[in-house]
Design an enzyme around this catalytic site. Sequence first.
Site, PDB file in Angstrom:
ATOM      1  N   LYS A 184       0.848  -1.204   0.000  1.00 14.94           N
ATOM      2  CA  LYS A 184       0.000   0.000   0.000  1.00 14.94           C
ATOM      3  C   LYS A 184       0.888   1.259   0.000  1.00 14.94           C
ATOM      4  O   LYS A 184       0.587   2.257  -0.666  1.00 14.94           O
ATOM      5  CB  LYS A 184      -0.927  -0.012   1.223  1.00 14.94           C
ATOM      6  N   GLU A 191       1.515   6.693  -6.746  1.00 13.53           N
ATOM      7  CA  GLU A 191       0.442   7.696  -6.881  1.00 13.53           C
ATOM      8  C   GLU A 191       1.023   9.122  -6.819  1.00 13.53           C
ATOM      9  O   GLU A 191       0.643   9.991  -7.615  1.00 13.53           O
ATOM     10  CB  GLU A 191      -0.556   7.457  -5.738  1.00 13.53           C
ATOM     11  N   HIS A 454      39.830   2.958  -1.457  1.00 12.43           N
ATOM     12  CA  HIS A 454      38.697   2.026  -1.368  1.00 12.43           C
ATOM     13  C   HIS A 454      38.791   0.885  -2.368  1.00 12.43           C
ATOM     14  O   HIS A 454      38.019  -0.059  -2.298  1.00 12.43           O
ATOM     15  CB  HIS A 454      37.378   2.781  -1.578  1.00 12.43           C
TER      16      HIS A 454
HETATM   17  P1  NAP Z   1     -10.924  10.254  10.044  1.00 16.24           P
HETATM   18  O1  NAP Z   1     -12.131  10.499   9.243  1.00 16.24           O
HETATM   19  O2  NAP Z   1     -10.128  11.403  10.541  1.00 16.24           O
HETATM   20  O3  NAP Z   1     -11.364   9.369  11.314  1.00 16.24           O
HETATM   21  C1  NAP Z   1     -10.458   9.012  12.294  1.00 16.24           C
HETATM   22  C2  NAP Z   1     -11.045   7.905  13.157  1.00 16.24           C
HETATM   23  O4  NAP Z   1     -10.023   7.491  14.066  1.00 16.24           O
HETATM   24  C3  NAP Z   1     -12.244   8.345  13.989  1.00 16.24           C
HETATM   25  O5  NAP Z   1     -13.161   7.277  14.059  1.00 16.24           O
HETATM   26  C4  NAP Z   1     -11.597   8.611  15.342  1.00 16.24           C
HETATM   27  O6  NAP Z   1     -12.484   8.462  16.438  1.00 16.24           O
HETATM   28  C5  NAP Z   1     -10.578   7.498  15.387  1.00 16.24           C
HETATM   29  N1  NAP Z   1      -9.512   7.749  16.344  1.00 16.24           N
HETATM   30  C6  NAP Z   1      -8.566   8.724  16.294  1.00 16.24           C
HETATM   31  N2  NAP Z   1      -7.744   8.610  17.365  1.00 16.24           N
HETATM   32  C7  NAP Z   1      -8.169   7.537  18.074  1.00 16.24           C
HETATM   33  C8  NAP Z   1      -7.729   6.891  19.261  1.00 16.24           C
HETATM   34  N3  NAP Z   1      -6.638   7.341  19.934  1.00 16.24           N
HETATM   35  N4  NAP Z   1      -8.405   5.806  19.694  1.00 16.24           N
HETATM   36  C9  NAP Z   1      -9.481   5.354  19.031  1.00 16.24           C
HETATM   37  N5  NAP Z   1      -9.955   5.914  17.906  1.00 16.24           N
HETATM   38  C10 NAP Z   1      -9.303   6.991  17.430  1.00 16.24           C
HETATM   39  O7  NAP Z   1      -9.883   9.285   9.309  1.00 16.24           O
HETATM   40  P2  NAP Z   1     -10.056   8.428   7.954  1.00 16.24           P
HETATM   41  O8  NAP Z   1      -9.859   9.294   6.783  1.00 16.24           O
HETATM   42  O9  NAP Z   1     -11.291   7.608   8.056  1.00 16.24           O
HETATM   43  O10 NAP Z   1      -8.749   7.490   8.042  1.00 16.24           O
HETATM   44  C11 NAP Z   1      -8.683   6.327   8.830  1.00 16.24           C
HETATM   45  C12 NAP Z   1      -7.441   5.545   8.416  1.00 16.24           C
HETATM   46  O11 NAP Z   1      -7.562   5.188   7.040  1.00 16.24           O
HETATM   47  C13 NAP Z   1      -6.126   6.321   8.521  1.00 16.24           C
HETATM   48  O12 NAP Z   1      -5.080   5.457   8.859  1.00 16.24           O
HETATM   49  C14 NAP Z   1      -5.928   6.834   7.106  1.00 16.24           C
HETATM   50  O13 NAP Z   1      -4.571   7.130   6.829  1.00 16.24           O
HETATM   51  C15 NAP Z   1      -6.432   5.641   6.319  1.00 16.24           C
HETATM   52  N6  NAP Z   1      -6.850   5.922   4.937  1.00 16.24           N
HETATM   53  C16 NAP Z   1      -7.526   7.040   4.620  1.00 16.24           C
HETATM   54  C17 NAP Z   1      -7.914   7.271   3.310  1.00 16.24           C
HETATM   55  C18 NAP Z   1      -8.688   8.498   2.929  1.00 16.24           C
HETATM   56  O14 NAP Z   1      -8.843   8.731   1.708  1.00 16.24           O
HETATM   57  N7  NAP Z   1      -9.225   9.254   3.882  1.00 16.24           N
HETATM   58  C19 NAP Z   1      -7.611   6.324   2.317  1.00 16.24           C
HETATM   59  C20 NAP Z   1      -6.957   5.160   2.677  1.00 16.24           C
HETATM   60  C21 NAP Z   1      -6.565   4.969   3.992  1.00 16.24           C
HETATM   61  P3  NAP Z   1     -13.251   9.760  17.045  1.00 16.24           P
HETATM   62  O15 NAP Z   1     -14.491   9.911  16.230  1.00 16.24           O
HETATM   63  O16 NAP Z   1     -13.509   9.376  18.447  1.00 16.24           O
HETATM   64  O17 NAP Z   1     -12.316  10.928  16.916  1.00 16.24           O
END
Ligand code: NAP
Length: 477
Positions: A184, A191, A454
Amino acid sequence: MEQAEIGLIGLGVMGANLALNIAEKGNKIAVFNRTVEKTHEFFKDAGALKDKIIPCETIEDFVAAIRPPRPIIIMIKAGEAVDQQIEHLKPYLSSGDIMIDAGNANFRDTMARFDRLKDTELTFIGMGVSGGEEGARHGPSIMVGGTEASYKRVEKVLTSIAAKYDGDPCCAWLGENGAGHFVKTIHNGIEYADMQMIAEIYGVLRDGFGKTAGEMADVFGDWNKGRLNSYLIEITEKVLSAADPISGKPMVDMILDKAGQKGTGKWSVIESQQMGIPATAIEAAVAARSLSSMKGEREAAEKIFGLESASYPASYGPDLLKDLELALFAGKIGAYAQGFAVMSAASKEFDWSLPMPVIAKIWRAGCIIRSQFLDEITKAFTETPDAANLVVTPAFSDMLKESLPSLRRVVTAALAAGLPVPALASALTYFDSYRRGRGTANMIQAQRDFFGAHGFDRVDGADSHHGPWGSGAGAGA
Ligand code: NAP
């Protein structure tokens, strides 16, 4: 109450969409989010899919709602949050339960998590998910790392939610421990390069030829019907066509030229350097984003140096658009060749046996770099599994022979006009270096031997490994 087949923690953008996708494919799912209100909101908005969703307010209820052995997807902020979540979850789990980290983890963190869990009866999967919000909801590309046995236990659900290309699910088990997250990461590195090269060609059209956003939208629209057909070219046309509702101007002209980055591009470059595999186009793309963020410094430098007044040579001729299309295509071949070479080296380094044709296959749909081009890569690696590099496979060497002269003309003209094309130029010089049997490193070896003794190998194989260099030799390390 009927238990869920799978659980998901983290109802942010990706998690909420993935959960709806899982429910829509007929799988009963339990969900939990740290902030409980988000769970309520998610369930309220789930519409007809509510029947398939069990919203949970505590981890204890969440775990109890899933049928053992429990597959649990963790889709939260990458990094420390994942370790905290694992520790929070562990006391409630039992033998055979599988924690699946689906966030954008650094594969080295994933390997460490596997290590920490190896003396427990719990199983771990590191899973790369690509395709953004839309992919998560309607079909992402899924790259799985872990034991093959653990994958078998979740394969049915994962293949049901993955994107399909000609009916094939874009989901596969790629190897042990960090393999899925590594692949990934390289996907994201490629990308970065793909996006940067598109931006460079956009720059040539805008700054070299004064094309408007609308004119460029037509160009990218045409290219999307040909060999460059891909999601990124498709969205480039859409981006160039969009108008700003406030000013009425093209939206793209109203956006500050500072690009963000979250780390996967940088990790690709770090890993490629660690293994000694050149990934110069990816590196150039990461550096270009960093330079883009130095807006103030760039503006100050423009005041000192000005901009080259020269635009593209007027004599460029009517084949300009064809040349730009082919240049982008050749540059793209370079970036993908580098990405696959890095994966090939990692496969040996980490003992993964990464299946290159399968990787290209599961990137054909669902992910951000999806394109028909990946179908060609699948075929090339299937027909020539032992190829040292994508560029020497028969199909790609033919494509390069056809497109390389355009890349050379475009890069040369852009450099002469003072237009930055770092990723395209890197792809060109990578190829020029790769195909040159006698390079210039003999000079480097001589210098290294001069100041540091070297040693060097001789072309005639004779057994002499040092100078003589005369006076001043041996000055340092
Ligand atoms: P997001 O919308 O910012 O949501 C973050 C989530 O993480 C929320 O549910 C949040 O809970 C939770 N969280 C944060 N800190 C936490 C903690 N200490 N303990 C438990 N829960 C916690 O993020 P997202 O875009 O969905 O991304 C999630 C993952 O997918 C990341 O690793 C990101 O890099 C990856 N990803 C994202 C994309 C994209 O296009 N966005 C694509 C591929 C992969 P709360 O609601 O309680 O804050």
